[in-house]
Motif scaffolding. Structure first.
Motif, PDB file in Angstrom:
ATOM      1  N   MET A  93       0.849  -1.202   0.000  1.00 43.34           N
ATOM      2  CA  MET A  93       0.000   0.000   0.000  1.00 43.34           C
ATOM      3  C   MET A  93       0.883   1.249   0.000  1.00 43.34           C
ATOM      4  N   ASN A  94       0.458   2.271  -0.707  1.00 40.27           N
ATOM      5  CA  ASN A  94       1.124   3.575  -0.643  1.00 40.27           C
ATOM      6  C   ASN A  94       0.358   4.468   0.335  1.00 40.27           C
ATOM      7  N   LEU A  95       1.012   5.535   0.781  1.00 42.90           N
ATOM      8  CA  LEU A  95       0.420   6.378   1.824  1.00 42.90           C
ATOM      9  C   LEU A  95       0.142   7.800   1.328  1.00 42.90           C
ATOM     10  N   PHE A  96      -0.971   8.352   1.794  1.00 41.81           N
ATOM     11  CA  PHE A  96      -1.322   9.754   1.518  1.00 41.81           C
ATOM     12  C   PHE A  96      -1.657  10.448   2.829  1.00 41.81           C
ATOM     13  N   ALA A  97      -1.363  11.747   2.904  1.00 37.18           N
ATOM     14  CA  ALA A  97      -1.738  12.533   4.086  1.00 37.18           C
ATOM     15  C   ALA A  97      -2.397  13.826   3.610  1.00 37.18           C
ATOM     16  N   VAL A  98      -3.456  14.227   4.309  1.00 39.65           N
ATOM     17  CA  VAL A  98      -4.100  15.512   4.007  1.00 39.65           C
ATOM     18  C   VAL A  98      -3.465  16.534   4.943  1.00 39.65           C
ATOM     19  N   ILE A  99      -2.714  17.474   4.354  1.00 42.64           N
ATOM     20  CA  ILE A  99      -2.016  18.488   5.156  1.00 42.64           C
ATOM     21  C   ILE A  99      -2.530  19.850   4.708  1.00 42.64           C
ATOM     22  N   GLY A 100      -3.176  20.549   5.641  1.00 41.32           N
ATOM     23  CA  GLY A 100      -3.887  21.757   5.234  1.00 41.32           C
ATOM     24  C   GLY A 100      -4.927  21.345   4.214  1.00 41.32           C
ATOM     25  N   ASP A 101      -4.875  22.014   3.045  1.00 33.19           N
ATOM     26  CA  ASP A 101      -5.819  21.697   1.977  1.00 33.19           C
ATOM     27  C   ASP A 101      -5.231  20.785   0.924  1.00 33.19           C
ATOM     28  N   GLU A 102      -3.988  20.351   1.193  1.00 36.62           N
ATOM     29  CA  GLU A 102      -3.276  19.611   0.143  1.00 36.62           C
ATOM     30  C   GLU A 102      -3.186  18.131   0.462  1.00 36.62           C
ATOM     31  N   LEU A 103      -2.987  17.377  -0.608  1.00 35.22           N
ATOM     32  CA  LEU A 103      -2.788  15.935  -0.464  1.00 35.22           C
ATOM     33  C   LEU A 103      -1.297  15.677  -0.699  1.00 35.22           C
ATOM     34  N   HIS A 104      -0.649  15.053   0.288  1.00 42.34           N
ATOM     35  CA  HIS A 104       0.792  14.791   0.164  1.00 42.34           C
ATOM     36  C   HIS A 104       1.039  13.285   0.118  1.00 42.34           C
ATOM     37  N   THR A 105       2.021  12.893  -0.688  1.00 40.99           N
ATOM     38  CA  THR A 105       2.380  11.470  -0.747  1.00 40.99           C
ATOM     39  C   THR A 105       3.877  11.370  -1.022  1.00 40.99           C
ATOM     40  N   PRO A 106       4.547  10.341  -0.477  1.00 41.92           N
ATOM     41  CA  PRO A 106       5.988  10.225  -0.746  1.00 41.92           C
ATOM     42  C   PRO A 106       6.274  10.145  -2.240  1.00 41.92           C
ATOM     43  N   VAL A 107       7.261  10.928  -2.662  1.00 39.15           N
ATOM     44  CA  VAL A 107       7.646  10.905  -4.076  1.00 39.15           C
ATOM     45  C   VAL A 107       8.312   9.556  -4.360  1.00 39.15           C
ATOM     46  N   LEU A 108       8.084   9.023  -5.556  1.00 41.10           N
ATOM     47  CA  LEU A 108       8.666   7.727  -5.892  1.00 41.10           C
ATOM     48  C   LEU A 108      10.192   7.839  -5.916  1.00 41.10           C
ATOM     49  N   ASN A 109      10.845   6.804  -5.421  1.00 42.97           N
ATOM     50  CA  ASN A 109      12.311   6.785  -5.438  1.00 42.97           C
ATOM     51  C   ASN A 109      12.755   5.387  -5.845  1.00 42.97           C
ATOM     52  N   ASP A 110      13.968   4.986  -5.501  1.00 44.96           N
ATOM     53  CA  ASP A 110      14.377   3.662  -5.964  1.00 44.96           C
ATOM     54  C   ASP A 110      14.137   2.555  -4.934  1.00 44.96           C
ATOM     55  N   SER A 111      13.212   2.820  -4.005  1.00 42.25           N
ATOM     56  CA  SER A 111      12.829   1.716  -3.109  1.00 42.25           C
ATOM     57  C   SER A 111      11.324   1.648  -2.835  1.00 42.25           C
ATOM     58  N   ILE A 112      10.544   2.551  -3.424  1.00 41.71           N
ATOM     59  CA  ILE A 112       9.082   2.528  -3.233  1.00 41.71           C
ATOM     60  C   ILE A 112       8.438   1.858  -4.451  1.00 41.71           C
ATOM     61  N   LEU A 113       7.428   1.038  -4.220  1.00 35.95           N
ATOM     62  CA  LEU A 113       6.711   0.432  -5.364  1.00 35.95           C
ATOM     63  C   LEU A 113       5.737   1.462  -5.947  1.00 35.95           C
TER      64      LEU A 113
END
Ligand code: COI
Length: 367
Positions: A235-255
């Motif tokens: 599963m990937n993760l999202f967070a609602v911060i203020g009015d924005e939706l944030h998610t970890p940027v893809l790198n060389d270890s995230i699916l």
């Protein structure tokens, strides 16, 4: 649509006729009655076949069993209020499956063979694709090295299979996640960006410990600094911060999740600001404590969109978002409506699967 170049074993018709969908499905617990199999030998793919679901033979020395030479995909077929089932972003799953095989030096399954296997199983199981919203036929294509031997090199033979399970969502309800501070799921430059069984094996000990402590799943940090949020194994993760939706940027270890990408598209098209960035776990915990981060949720093919009610840290501290399942619910509804073809699909993400029909005794279908 792939052409039906595969064999259908005679026993398939009886096991399809005998199969009944149980009332309670769970996730991945009920096996669909048929499976697809194709082997790669002598430098070429042999004709695929559809056969009854059951045990398979594998040599004990096969490299899949010793060197984890195995990759897979997770897909779903839906049939809400319709006679034929449909897939969602099947080509994207294929492209990831291909990348996964290449990363493990395995011969990738050709796209036509991949789609043939998916269509064969889903087409045969059309009547067993559950038709309530949120349910689906979970489809699991996988590829494994079958050549025996201990020389650490790629197998020269492999088997591609597709199995399926009429299922509910993977994690129904709200999840509690535990930050894993000691272990990592995938190394930088390792297998993390591909769907290899080995990544899930690496996550099992931490997941087991998380469950023993009353959590649903472990939250992984990056393997280099152990400061940044990566994902939740499947599963990937999202967070609602203020009015924005944030998610970890893809790198060389995230699916790179297909669902993650779909949610980003849907959220942006709804006018939300979506930010893909390196997300420090310490910052997220501060934002949860201050209320600046109001909601956290996970997503994946199996999980769909799943709210998170609690993030626990290894020191015993726990952080609760103020809102549970608001934005998550909105996105889940929008995504499911497209996946289940209850809403128009402006993205071309869905594709229909022609049901498999038993030929008459002259070998004719539908005449
Ligand atoms: C999927 O979402 O399809 C996965 O493979 C994740 C797994 C944990 C079920």
């Amino acid at each position: 649509m792939p052409t039906a170049a595969y064999l259908v074993r005679n026993e398939v018709w009886k096991c399809l006729a005998d199969f009944r969908l149980p009332d309670s499905l769970g996730f991945g617990l009920v096996a669909a009655p048929v499976m697809y199999s194709a082997t790669f030998e002598g430098g070429q793919w042999k004709q695929g076949e559809l056969l009854p679901y059951g045990a398979i033979e594998i040599l004990p020395g096969a490299r899949a069993l010793h060197f984890a030479e195995q990759v897979f995909e997770g897909m779903k077929a839906y049939r809400v209020g319709r006679p034929a089932a449909n897939l969602f972003r099947a080509r994207d799953n294929y492209l990831r499956f291909k990348r996964s095989a290449e990363r493990l030096a395995m011969r990738p399954v050709p796209q036509e063979l991949f789609l043939e296997g998916i269509h064969a199983v889903v087409g045969a199981c059309t009547a067993f694709v559950p038709d309530k919203s949120g349910q689906s036929l979970y489809v699991r294509p996988f590829l494994f090295g079958t050549e025996p031997g201990y020389a650490v090199r790629a197998s020269t033979s492999a088997r591609f299979m597709v199995i399926a399970n009429p299922s509910e969502a993977y994690s129904a309800g709200v999840m509690k996640v535990l930050i894993e501070r000691e272990q990592v799921r995938a190394a930088a430059g390792g297998l993390g960006t591909v769907k290899a069984g080995a990544n899930y094996a690496a996550s099992l000990l931490a997941s087991t410990r998380a469950v023993e402590r009353g959590y649903t799943v472990a939250l992984w940090l990056d393997p280099t600094t152990r400061q940044n949020i990566e994902e939740l194994s499947g599963m990937n993760l999202f967070a609602v911060i203020g009015d924005e939706l944030h998610t970890p940027v893809l790198n060389d270890s995230i699916l790179p999740g297909v669902t993650r990408d779909s949610l980003i598209v849907l959220a942006r098209d709804s006018g939300w600001r979506v930010i893909e960035r390196s997300m420090a776990v310490a910052e997220l915990l501060r934002q949860l404590a201050s209320g600046e981060c109001s909601e956290v949720f996970a997503c994946g093919t199996a999980a769909i969109v799943c709210p998170i009610s609690l993030i626990g840290d290894s020191d015993g501290r726990e952080y609760r978002p103020g809102v549970i399942d608001a934005r998550a619910r909105e996105l889940r509804e929008r995504l499911l409506a497209i996946q289940e073809r209850r809403a128009p699909d402006p993205y071309g993400w869905t594709s229909e699967v022609i049901p498999l029909v038993r030929p008459d005794r002259h070998g004719r279908v539908g005449t």
